[in-house]
Design a protein around this motif. Structure first.
Motif, PDB file in Angstrom:
ATOM      1  N   VAL A 110     -15.696  16.942 -66.780  1.00 36.49           N
ATOM      2  CA  VAL A 110     -15.439  18.378 -66.922  1.00 36.49           C
ATOM      3  C   VAL A 110     -16.211  18.933 -68.114  1.00 36.49           C
ATOM      4  O   VAL A 110     -16.700  20.077 -68.078  1.00 36.49           O
ATOM      5  CB  VAL A 110     -13.924  18.652 -67.040  1.00 36.49           C
ATOM      6  N   THR A 111     -16.363  18.130 -69.163  1.00 38.37           N
ATOM      7  CA  THR A 111     -17.222  18.557 -70.273  1.00 38.37           C
ATOM      8  C   THR A 111     -18.642  18.801 -69.772  1.00 38.37           C
ATOM      9  O   THR A 111     -19.278  19.813 -70.117  1.00 38.37           O
ATOM     10  CB  THR A 111     -17.229  17.516 -71.405  1.00 38.37           C
ATOM     11  N   ALA A 112     -19.158  17.887 -68.946  1.00 35.46           N
ATOM     12  CA  ALA A 112     -20.497  18.070 -68.369  1.00 35.46           C
ATOM     13  C   ALA A 112     -20.555  19.349 -67.539  1.00 35.46           C
ATOM     14  O   ALA A 112     -21.541  20.105 -67.597  1.00 35.46           O
ATOM     15  CB  ALA A 112     -20.873  16.860 -67.516  1.00 35.46           C
ATOM     16  N   ALA A 113     -19.503  19.608 -66.769  1.00 38.15           N
ATOM     17  CA  ALA A 113     -19.477  20.819 -65.941  1.00 38.15           C
ATOM     18  C   ALA A 113     -19.568  22.075 -66.800  1.00 38.15           C
ATOM     19  O   ALA A 113     -20.303  23.020 -66.468  1.00 38.15           O
ATOM     20  CB  ALA A 113     -18.204  20.843 -65.094  1.00 38.15           C
ATOM     21  N   THR A 114     -18.840  22.095 -67.911  1.00 36.49           N
ATOM     22  CA  THR A 114     -18.903  23.272 -68.789  1.00 36.49           C
ATOM     23  C   THR A 114     -20.285  23.416 -69.404  1.00 36.49           C
ATOM     24  O   THR A 114     -20.791  24.531 -69.567  1.00 36.49           O
ATOM     25  CB  THR A 114     -17.842  23.194 -69.897  1.00 36.49           C
ATOM     26  N   GLN A 115     -20.902  22.290 -69.745  1.00 40.80           N
ATOM     27  CA  GLN A 115     -22.232  22.339 -70.339  1.00 40.80           C
ATOM     28  C   GLN A 115     -23.288  22.800 -69.342  1.00 40.80           C
ATOM     29  O   GLN A 115     -24.327  23.338 -69.739  1.00 40.80           O
ATOM     30  CB  GLN A 115     -22.597  20.954 -70.894  1.00 40.80           C
ATOM     31  N   HIS A 116     -23.024  22.600 -68.066  1.00 38.30           N
ATOM     32  CA  HIS A 116     -23.946  23.066 -67.026  1.00 38.30           C
ATOM     33  C   HIS A 116     -23.598  24.465 -66.530  1.00 38.30           C
ATOM     34  O   HIS A 116     -24.210  24.958 -65.578  1.00 38.30           O
ATOM     35  CB  HIS A 116     -23.970  22.081 -65.854  1.00 38.30           C
ATOM     36  N   GLY A 117     -22.600  25.090 -67.140  1.00 34.98           N
ATOM     37  CA  GLY A 117     -22.264  26.461 -66.793  1.00 34.98           C
ATOM     38  C   GLY A 117     -21.474  26.627 -65.518  1.00 34.98           C
ATOM     39  O   GLY A 117     -21.454  27.722 -64.934  1.00 34.98           O
ATOM     40  N   ALA A 118     -20.791  25.583 -65.079  1.00 31.76           N
ATOM     41  CA  ALA A 118     -20.018  25.670 -63.846  1.00 31.76           C
ATOM     42  C   ALA A 118     -18.800  26.573 -64.015  1.00 31.76           C
ATOM     43  O   ALA A 118     -18.245  26.694 -65.110  1.00 31.76           O
ATOM     44  CB  ALA A 118     -19.580  24.273 -63.411  1.00 31.76           C
ATOM     45  N   GLU A 119     -18.381  27.157 -62.927  1.00 30.67           N
ATOM     46  CA  GLU A 119     -17.139  27.921 -62.897  1.00 30.67           C
ATOM     47  C   GLU A 119     -16.108  27.294 -61.966  1.00 30.67           C
ATOM     48  O   GLU A 119     -14.908  27.510 -62.120  1.00 30.67           O
ATOM     49  CB  GLU A 119     -17.419  29.364 -62.458  1.00 30.67           C
ATOM     50  N   ASP A 120     -16.580  26.534 -60.987  1.00 27.68           N
ATOM     51  CA  ASP A 120     -15.706  25.833 -60.042  1.00 27.68           C
ATOM     52  C   ASP A 120     -16.101  24.361 -59.998  1.00 27.68           C
ATOM     53  O   ASP A 120     -17.299  24.026 -59.993  1.00 27.68           O
ATOM     54  CB  ASP A 120     -15.849  26.399 -58.629  1.00 27.68           C
ATOM     55  N   VAL A 121     -15.105  23.484 -59.949  1.00 28.06           N
ATOM     56  CA  VAL A 121     -15.361  22.058 -59.776  1.00 28.06           C
ATOM     57  C   VAL A 121     -14.655  21.603 -58.507  1.00 28.06           C
ATOM     58  O   VAL A 121     -13.654  22.199 -58.076  1.00 28.06           O
ATOM     59  CB  VAL A 121     -14.898  21.226 -60.987  1.00 28.06           C
ATOM     60  N   VAL A 122     -15.167  20.519 -57.899  1.00 32.53           N
ATOM     61  CA  VAL A 122     -14.635  20.064 -56.627  1.00 32.53           C
ATOM     62  C   VAL A 122     -14.700  18.545 -56.559  1.00 32.53           C
ATOM     63  O   VAL A 122     -15.649  17.928 -57.065  1.00 32.53           O
ATOM     64  CB  VAL A 122     -15.408  20.696 -55.445  1.00 32.53           C
ATOM     65  N   LEU A 123     -13.714  17.937 -55.938  1.00 30.74           N
ATOM     66  CA  LEU A 123     -13.753  16.499 -55.680  1.00 30.74           C
ATOM     67  C   LEU A 123     -12.729  16.137 -54.619  1.00 30.74           C
ATOM     68  O   LEU A 123     -11.753  16.854 -54.400  1.00 30.74           O
ATOM     69  CB  LEU A 123     -13.477  15.683 -56.946  1.00 30.74           C
ATOM     70  N   HIS A 124     -12.994  14.990 -53.963  1.00 34.21           N
ATOM     71  CA  HIS A 124     -11.970  14.345 -53.153  1.00 34.21           C
ATOM     72  C   HIS A 124     -11.439  13.174 -53.964  1.00 34.21           C
ATOM     73  O   HIS A 124     -12.105  12.666 -54.860  1.00 34.21           O
ATOM     74  CB  HIS A 124     -12.552  13.874 -51.817  1.00 34.21           C
ATOM     75  N   SER A 125     -10.235  12.748 -53.627  1.00 29.99           N
ATOM     76  CA  SER A 125      -9.583  11.734 -54.436  1.00 29.99           C
ATOM     77  C   SER A 125      -8.462  11.095 -53.644  1.00 29.99           C
ATOM     78  O   SER A 125      -7.922  11.695 -52.711  1.00 29.99           O
ATOM     79  CB  SER A 125      -9.033  12.384 -55.719  1.00 29.99           C
ATOM     80  N   ALA A 126      -8.090   9.872 -54.030  1.00 30.94           N
ATOM     81  CA  ALA A 126      -6.894   9.251 -53.469  1.00 30.94           C
ATOM     82  C   ALA A 126      -5.637   9.879 -54.053  1.00 30.94           C
ATOM     83  O   ALA A 126      -4.550   9.725 -53.514  1.00 30.94           O
ATOM     84  CB  ALA A 126      -6.904   7.746 -53.725  1.00 30.94           C
TER      85      ALA A 126
END
Length: 397
Positions: free
Chosen positions: A120-136
Motif C-alpha cells: 500500500v505504501t508503493a501504491a501511494t507512491q505511485h499515486g493510486a486512488e484504488d487498490v484491488v486484489l483477490h485473496s483467500a
C-alpha cells in the motif's frame, strides 16, 4: 517517489530484465515474470549494533533494506512480533530449542499486514486512488485496513469459503467486497475481470506487486535478532503461495551478503495433503510444480493449487538443504490444539500445517537433538476459532 538510498529498482526473476521503480510497478513487461526489489549493497552501512540501538517497534526499523523511507510508510506498527520459546514442545520433538514466531500479534492478526504495509505504501507512491486484489481472506482484510489508513479505496475479491471474520472486517475497514465462487481461483477470475474494466485500479495480489514479499522478509531479520543473532537450524513455514517463505530466503541471503550472518537456515515448506503442489514437485525433483486439479483441504489459506512462485519456493528449499512436508487435515487441527493447550499460542488451521509438519519432520529424524527449530505462525487462531472448536467437539470434548 521517496525511496531509500540503496534501492536501485526491480529485477525480473525469470529474464533478469531491470525496471525503474517509478514505471515498473508490477509484473515484468518483457516476459510476465515476478519482479523483486534490488539494492546496491555497497551503499548499505549497517551492523548488529545498528539494529540493537533501535526500538524493536515495527518492520520499518530495517529501512535500509526496504524500498521506501519510514517517513512515507503506511504503517500501524506491523512486525516486531514475539518469538516464543516452547520448551514443552521442544522436548516432545527431541530438539534443543523450539520457537514459534507469532505473527498473530500483527494489527489485523496475520503476517499479511507486513506485505500490506509495503504494497500500500508503493501504491501511494505511485499515486493510486484504488487498490484491488483477490485473496483467500486474510490478505483482503489487511489490504482493506491499510488502504483505509492511506485514504485509498480497496476492492477485495474473496471466495465464499473465506471465514466470516475476514469478510466482515473487509467491510468494517471500508473495503468494497465481492464474494465469488467457492475457491480462490474463482475470486482471482472475478478480480481479473474487474481489473480489465478499471485500468486505474492498482493490483496488490501476491507476486503481482513486487512489494508484498519485501515486507514479509523482515520476519527473518526479526527472528535472527530475537535468537541473539543465532540463525535457526530450520524454519518451517505453512506454504500456499509461499510469499513469506521466499521473502525470508531473500532476507537471509541479504544479511549473509552484508556479513550480519554466516549461514542460512534450512527452509521447509509445510502443506496439507489435499493441496500439496510444492511437496509433490520437491519429492519428484522438479523445478516447477504441476497444478493440483482437485484441491481439498480445510486450510483455505494454503489451498493454492497453482502457486505462481513455485520455482522460487523450490529454489529456497533446495539451496538451503531444507525440504517439504505434507500432513492430513486432522493432524493439522490436532497440532493447532496441542500448541494452544501446551504453549498457549493460538494458531489458525492454515498456520498449524507448519506445526503438524514439524512433528512429521521430527519423526523422520530431520532435526538433530541440539537443533533450534522455528515455526512461523502466520495468523491468529481467532480467525477460525469455530473450525478448531468443531474439531474438538468431533472428538467428544
Amino acid at each position: 517517489m521517496e525511496t531509500t538510498d540503496a534501492f536501485t529498482g526491480l529485477e525480473c526473476r525469470d529474464c533478469e530484465s531491470d525496471f525503474d521503480p517509478e514505471t515498473g510497478t508490477h509484473r515484468c513487461e518483457d516476459c510476465g515474470g515476478i519482479l523483486t526489489p534490488t539494492y546496491d549493497y555497497d551503499e548499505i552501512d549497517v551492523d548488529r549494533e545498528t539494529y540493537e540501538s533501535r526500538p524493536f517497534d515495527s518492520l520499518w526499523r530495517y529501512h535500509e533494506l526496504l524500498p521506501f523511507e519510514p517517513a512515507v510508510a503506511v504503517s500501524m506498527g506491523e512486525g516486531a512480533t514475539p518469538a516464543v520459546d516452547c520448551s514443552t514442545l521442544a522436548d516432545e520433538l527431541g530438539v534443543g530449542r523450539l520457537v514459534i514466531k507469532d505473527e498473530g500479534r500483527n494489527p489485523t492478526g496475520t503476517f499479511k499486514d507486513r506485505g500490506a504495509s509495503m504494497a500500500v505504501t508503493a501504491a501511494t507512491q505511485h499515486g493510486a486512488e484504488d487498490v484491488v486484489l483477490h485473496s483467500a481472506g486474510n490478505a483482503g482484510q489487511a489490504a482493506s485496513a491499510y488502504a483505509g489508513r492511506a485514504d485509498l479505496d480497496a476492492h477485495v475479491f474473496l471466495p465464499s469459503r473465506s471465514s466470516f471474520t475476514t469478510k466482515a472486517m473487509v467491510n468494517v475497514h471500508g473495503g468494497d467486497l465481492t464474494v465469488s465462487g467457492g475457491r480462490i481461483g474463482d475470486a482471482a477470475a472475478a478480480a481479473d475481470d474487474a481489473i480489465a474494466e478499471h485500468d486505474d485500479w492498482y493490483p496488490l495480489a501476491s507476486m503481482v506487486t513486487p512489494y508484498r514479499h519485501e515486507g514479509k522478509k523482515t520476519m527473518l531479520f526479526e527472528l535472527v535478532e530475537q535468537l541473539d543473532w543465532t540463525v535457526p537450524d530450520a524454519i518451517v513455514y505453512p506454504t500456499g503461495g509461499g510469499v513469506g517463505l521466499v521473502g525470508m530466503y531473500k532476507a537471509a541471503l541479504e544479511w549473509q551478503r552484508l556479513g550480519l550472518i554466516d549461514e542460512l537456515p534450512s527452509f521447509y515448506a509445510a502443506q496439507a495433503t489435499g493441496c500439496a503442489p510444492i511437496v509433490e514437485a520437491f519429492d519428484a525433483g522438479r523445478e516447477q510444480h504441476e497444478p493440483v486439479e482437485h484441491p481439498d483441504t480445510i486450510c483455505g489459506g494454503i489451498e493454492i493449487p497453482n502457486p505462481g512462485a513455485s520455482r522460487w519456493i523450490l529454489e529456497s528449499l533446495r539451496e538451503t538443504d531444507g525440504g517439504a512436508v505434507a500432513t492430513d487435515d486432522d493432524e493439522i487441527l490436532d497440532a493447532a490444539i496441542a500448541v494452544a493447550q501446551h504453549e498457549g499460542i493460538e494458531m489458525a488451521p492454515t498456520c498449524a500445517a507448519a506445526a503438524s509438519g514439524t512433528w512429521k519432520l521430527a519423526e523422520a529424524d530431520e532435526f538433530g537433538p541440539d537443533d533450534t527449530v522455528a515455526i512461523v505462525n502466520t495468523g491468529s487462531g481467532n480467525k477460525d476459532a469455530d473450525v478448531l472448536r468443531s474439531h474438538l467437539m468431533s472428538q467428544g470434548v
